[in-house]
Write a protein that holds these residues in place. Structure first.
Motif, PDB file in Angstrom:
ATOM      1  N   ASP A   1       4.661   4.169  -7.276  1.00 15.52           N
ATOM      2  CA  ASP A   1       4.744   4.523  -5.863  1.00 15.52           C
ATOM      3  C   ASP A   1       5.402   5.885  -5.735  1.00 15.52           C
ATOM      4  N   ALA A   2       5.521   6.358  -4.471  1.00 14.58           N
ATOM      5  CA  ALA A   2       6.070   7.685  -4.226  1.00 14.58           C
ATOM      6  C   ALA A   2       7.526   7.794  -4.650  1.00 14.58           C
TER       7      ALA A   2
ATOM      8  N   ALA B   1       3.113  12.380  -9.445  1.00 19.80           N
ATOM      9  CA  ALA B   1       3.263  12.091 -10.868  1.00 19.80           C
ATOM     10  C   ALA B   1       2.156  11.164 -11.331  1.00 19.80           C
ATOM     11  N   THR B   2       1.824  11.254 -12.592  1.00 19.31           N
ATOM     12  CA  THR B   2       0.870  10.320 -13.181  1.00 19.31           C
ATOM     13  C   THR B   2       1.592   9.031 -13.547  1.00 19.31           C
TER      14      THR B   2
ATOM     15  N   LEU C   1      -3.131   9.521 -10.320  1.00 18.05           N
ATOM     16  CA  LEU C   1      -1.801  10.014  -9.972  1.00 18.05           C
ATOM     17  C   LEU C   1      -1.346   9.396  -8.665  1.00 18.05           C
ATOM     18  N   THR C   2      -0.065   9.583  -8.361  1.00 17.95           N
ATOM     19  CA  THR C   2       0.511   9.167  -7.087  1.00 17.95           C
ATOM     20  C   THR C   2       1.149  10.390  -6.440  1.00 17.95           C
ATOM     21  N   LEU C   3       0.653  10.769  -5.265  1.00 21.85           N
ATOM     22  CA  LEU C   3       1.182  11.923  -4.548  1.00 21.85           C
ATOM     23  C   LEU C   3       2.298  11.466  -3.618  1.00 21.85           C
ATOM     24  N   ALA C   4       3.396  12.251  -3.589  1.00 26.33           N
ATOM     25  CA  ALA C   4       4.595  11.806  -2.881  1.00 26.33           C
ATOM     26  C   ALA C   4       5.063  12.763  -1.798  1.00 26.33           C
TER      27      ALA C   4
ATOM     28  N   TYR D   1       0.831  -1.195   0.000  1.00 31.78           N
ATOM     29  CA  TYR D   1       0.000   0.000   0.000  1.00 31.78           C
ATOM     30  C   TYR D   1       0.871   1.253   0.000  1.00 31.78           C
ATOM     31  N   PRO D   2       0.316   2.380  -0.479  1.00 31.79           N
ATOM     32  CA  PRO D   2       1.118   3.615  -0.504  1.00 31.79           C
ATOM     33  C   PRO D   2       1.434   4.100   0.902  1.00 31.79           C
ATOM     34  N   ARG D   3       2.627   4.667   1.060  1.00 30.20           N
ATOM     35  CA  ARG D   3       2.981   5.203   2.367  1.00 30.20           C
ATOM     36  C   ARG D   3       2.275   6.539   2.590  1.00 30.20           C
TER      37      ARG D   3
END
Length: 437
Positions: free
Chosen positions: A377-378, A372-373, A358-361, A320-322
């Motif tokens: 992952d981040a 980024a699209t 998108l993925t927000l980092a 899962y995303p952090r």
């Protein structure tokens, strides 16, 4: 008499200058040269870093600072505005250095030391307890030479952020450790239910074996795939195949968010003071078959703070995303999820078919998030390998595309964005570019 005094002063000045030149030529009694000498150079500032990256337009590259040859990890103390990084020192040793993120000026520097595994840079963490903040360098390795039996252990070097006072803690450990700092201590776990917590103030170690786990009454799912997920101000956070709880404290079934099936909670990410969890919608609800509920919980009480619904993935992700939290704790982003914790609003960035947009980092106190699209992952978003870079504004929830080669800030501290870049010599550069306006 006045002329004689001036003449003597001039002669004395010449002698002092000659002595300084001689000391500089002889190395001034330095630490023996090597890679550590290059790292002694202070971070560039005021005139602007030598490396000019393409960054979001709200940052300027005309001012700032730059560190060359740092290790892959760094740690930030937002309360003091200090950043810590590691450099190599002669004799297979490492040294922790600090700088002021606003000015780039060098801060205190620790003495060089040798970790149990000198072939790789130690990890770096920031941990806070009792209004004190610490930088922690950690490494795992083996001891034992010749006929002596080898032992594996984890070594922690704990530094007070204010003055660099250092304490070393070592403890035997079997297997590959997972080391985190989401609560008032440093948590070491084996990825399952065995763990140890190191108090950064006293150095005391509290070991908790899997056999000592206490499970919530009536939770059979808690006893399946039990795992230590993090530390909270009230104790260890644990989870089973479903449901989660704090050892000796609250239980997710009793703190489930409105609209969720209370026996389905799964924590996906833990940050200091906060837990991000996914829930199945209550049985019989209109979108239970197609959507999940994502909720940010207060780690001390388990109470839900803000929730948002998102499409269920076609295939469950392997990881899962952090969760990334802004310095003052007002915003949280994780993958395609964004939460305004003060306004108690959340948003899921997805297409009509449920695919992530998108993925927000990273996220700042000013309400700007970067990502980024098409990034998995981040890390991929930060490294620039995940499609087009974007910025998201919490005031409007609007997403804007950035120029294709734009590097994204990993964190913002004291109004300065911290960027990472590796040159052709495989040297890591840490760069601080101030936010304009």
């Amino acid at each position: 008499m006045r002329q004689r005094i001036v003449r003597l002063a001039l002669v004395g000045g010449v002698l002092v200058l000659a002595l300084l030149l001689l000391l500089a030529t002889c190395g001034g009694g330095g630490g023996g040269g090597g890679e550590d000498d290059e790292a002694r150079k202070p971070a560039r500032k005021n005139s602007g870093p030598a490396t000019q990256l393409d960054v979001p337009p709200e940052y300027t590259t005309r001012r700032g600072w730059e560190v060359v040859g740092a290790g892959p990890d760094y740690a930030v103390s937002h309360t003091t505005g200090r950043l810590a990084y590691l450099v190599r020192a002669p004799g297979h040793r490492y040294r922790l250095r600090t700088l002021d993120t606003e000015t780039g000026r060098a801060g205190w520097s620790g003495e060089a030391w040798r970790p149990p595994d000198p072939t790789r840079f130690p990890g770096l963490l920031t941990v806070a307890k009792d209004d004190r903040v610490f930088f922690v360098a950690w490494s795992a390795g083996r001891t034992g030479e010749g006929s002596a039996p080898a032992e594996t252990f984890v070594s922690l070097d704990v530094y007070d952020v204010v003055d660099g006072e250092r304490r070393r803690v070592e403890l035997p450990w079997t297997g590959v450790p997972t080391v985190t700092a989401t609560g008032p201590g440093v948590l070491i776990s084996d990825g399952r239910a065995n763990s140890a917590v190191v108090d950064p103030v006293s150095g005391e170690v509290s070991e908790i074996a899997a056999s000592e786990m206490a499970y919530p009454k009536g939770c059979t799912a808690c006893k399946q795939l039990t795992e230590v997920r993090g530390q909270t101000a009230k104790g260890l956070l644990l989870s089973g195949v479903r449901e989660f709880w704090v050892r000796g404290g609250w239980f997710s079934r009793r703190t489930a968010p409105k609209g969720a099936d209370p026996v389905t909670g799964v924590p996906t990410a833990v940050a200091p003071g906060l837990i991000l969890a996914k829930w199945q919608l209550a049985k019989g609800s209109k979108r239970a078959a197609t959507h999940q509920l994502w909720t940010v919980h207060d780690a001390a009480t388990g109470k839900p703070a803000v929730s948002v619904e998102c499409h269920k993935p076609a295939i469950e992700p392997g990881s899962y995303p952090r969760a990334v939290v802004s310095p003052s704790g007002g915003y949280l982003v994780a993958g395609n999820l964004a939460f305004d914790l003060e306004a108690r609003k959340g948003f899921c960035f997805e297409e009509e078919d449920g695919s992530a947009r998108l993925t927000l980092a990273s996220v700042t106190d000013g309400g700007s998030a970067y990502g980024a699209t098409v990034a998995r992952d981040a890390d991929e978003a930060i490294e620039g390998d995940g499609g087009g870079p974007v910025t998201m504004n919490f005031a409007t929830w609007g997403v804007e595309a950035l120029a294709p080669n734009t590097r994204l800030p990993e964190v913002e501290a004291s109004g300065v964005g911290v960027f990472r870049w590796t040159d052709r010599k495989d040297r890591l550069h840490l760069l601080g570019y101030p936010r304009e306006g």
